[in-house]
Design a protein around this motif. Sequence first.
Motif, PDB file in Angstrom:
ATOM      1  N   THR A   1     -50.600  65.767 -81.343  1.00  0.00           N
ATOM      2  CA  THR A   1     -50.810  67.160 -81.764  1.00  0.00           C
ATOM      3  C   THR A   1     -52.276  67.538 -81.674  1.00  0.00           C
ATOM      4  O   THR A   1     -52.685  68.565 -82.238  1.00  0.00           O
TER       5      THR A   1
ATOM      6  N   TYR B   1     -54.178  71.311 -81.590  1.00  0.00           N
ATOM      7  CA  TYR B   1     -53.462  72.387 -82.288  1.00  0.00           C
ATOM      8  C   TYR B   1     -54.258  72.815 -83.510  1.00  0.00           C
ATOM      9  O   TYR B   1     -54.639  71.966 -84.334  1.00  0.00           O
TER      10      TYR B   1
ATOM     11  N   ALA C   1     -45.967  72.042 -84.578  1.00  0.00           N
ATOM     12  CA  ALA C   1     -46.819  71.605 -83.466  1.00  0.00           C
ATOM     13  C   ALA C   1     -46.129  70.511 -82.652  1.00  0.00           C
ATOM     14  O   ALA C   1     -46.212  70.486 -81.420  1.00  0.00           O
TER      15      ALA C   1
ATOM     16  N   HIS D   1     -43.435  72.157 -80.593  1.00  0.00           N
ATOM     17  CA  HIS D   1     -44.049  72.967 -79.549  1.00  0.00           C
ATOM     18  C   HIS D   1     -44.663  72.100 -78.447  1.00  0.00           C
ATOM     19  O   HIS D   1     -44.641  72.462 -77.261  1.00  0.00           O
ATOM     20  N   LYS D   2     -45.210  70.957 -78.817  1.00  0.00           N
ATOM     21  CA  LYS D   2     -45.819  70.057 -77.832  1.00  0.00           C
ATOM     22  C   LYS D   2     -44.821  69.617 -76.778  1.00  0.00           C
ATOM     23  O   LYS D   2     -45.142  69.537 -75.585  1.00  0.00           O
TER      24      LYS D   2
ATOM     25  N   TYR E   1     -45.938  79.098 -81.515  1.00  0.00           N
ATOM     26  CA  TYR E   1     -46.874  78.483 -82.457  1.00  0.00           C
ATOM     27  C   TYR E   1     -48.009  79.431 -82.842  1.00  0.00           C
ATOM     28  O   TYR E   1     -48.453  79.466 -84.007  1.00  0.00           O
ATOM     29  N   ASP E   2     -48.496  80.216 -81.908  1.00  0.00           N
ATOM     30  CA  ASP E   2     -49.635  81.090 -82.188  1.00  0.00           C
ATOM     31  C   ASP E   2     -49.321  82.162 -83.218  1.00  0.00           C
ATOM     32  O   ASP E   2     -50.247  82.769 -83.793  1.00  0.00           O
TER      33      ASP E   2
END
Length: 286
Positions: A3, A6, A26, A29-30, A38-39
């Motif tokens: 992660t 992030y 995270a 999302h990875k 994520y944003d």
Amino acid sequence: MKTAGYPNVNIHNFTTSWRDGMTLNAIVHKHRPDLIEYDNLKRSNAHYNLQNAFNVAEKELGLTKLLVNVDQPNEKSIITYVATYYHYFSKMKALAVDCKRIGKVVDYAIEADQLIEKYETLASVLLQWIEQTIVTLNDWQLDNSLSAVQNQLQAFNSYRTVEKPPKFTEKGNLEVLLFTIQSKMRANNQKVYMPREGKLISDINKAWERLEQVEHERELALRNELILQEKLEMLAARFDRKAAMRETWLSKNQRLVSQDNFGTDLGAVEAATRKHEAIETDIGAY
């Protein structure tokens, strides 16, 4: 399950580092950026973040939702839950590797099929050219004049120096292509391709040998005919020279014979008689 990079993710332990839900999001999302925005997440909204991660993991990944107290997360529960992520994504990675390996095998098989088709086509075209050239060489009729035979020999030399060499290169390229195909198939554990009878490299070499034999016979016939026509040309030229000389002699003696003035005395008549006798002797010699 890295992660790094992030924002708002800093893992120090299996309790407070997971409290705001940012780390779980995270991780997902990875590996699956298509499942998490994520944003758009805010660290201050821990409850939403955790529920978002739990719901996505359960719905999209098939991972059982963790029931946890946000304010007092249980280390053992967190470790167990995070382990399910690890196992899932490890399997996904292994599956991706297997798929990539299978994809390579399929790509190799497709490439081999394309190369085989290329070999079959090129072999057919070359063999067809060889057979047609053999027929053409055998069907050539020798002309009956020096200039015509010289033209035929010039055309033959043009075939040998211009038309034939690229075909010889094609023959060599076919051998290289077949070796490449067979090497690739062995490396990919495929059944090695072997051209059907009639299109084997040995068949092509035999056809080429027949071509060269016919070619040699054709060249020999042309050169012998050239020698013959040169001799005939020399004989014809010699005959023409002799005919011209004889024509000159005939014209000269015809004038002598046609004269009716043999002189007024015996000596002149005798001289004229001797000339006529000499003409008769020359005519008798021919």
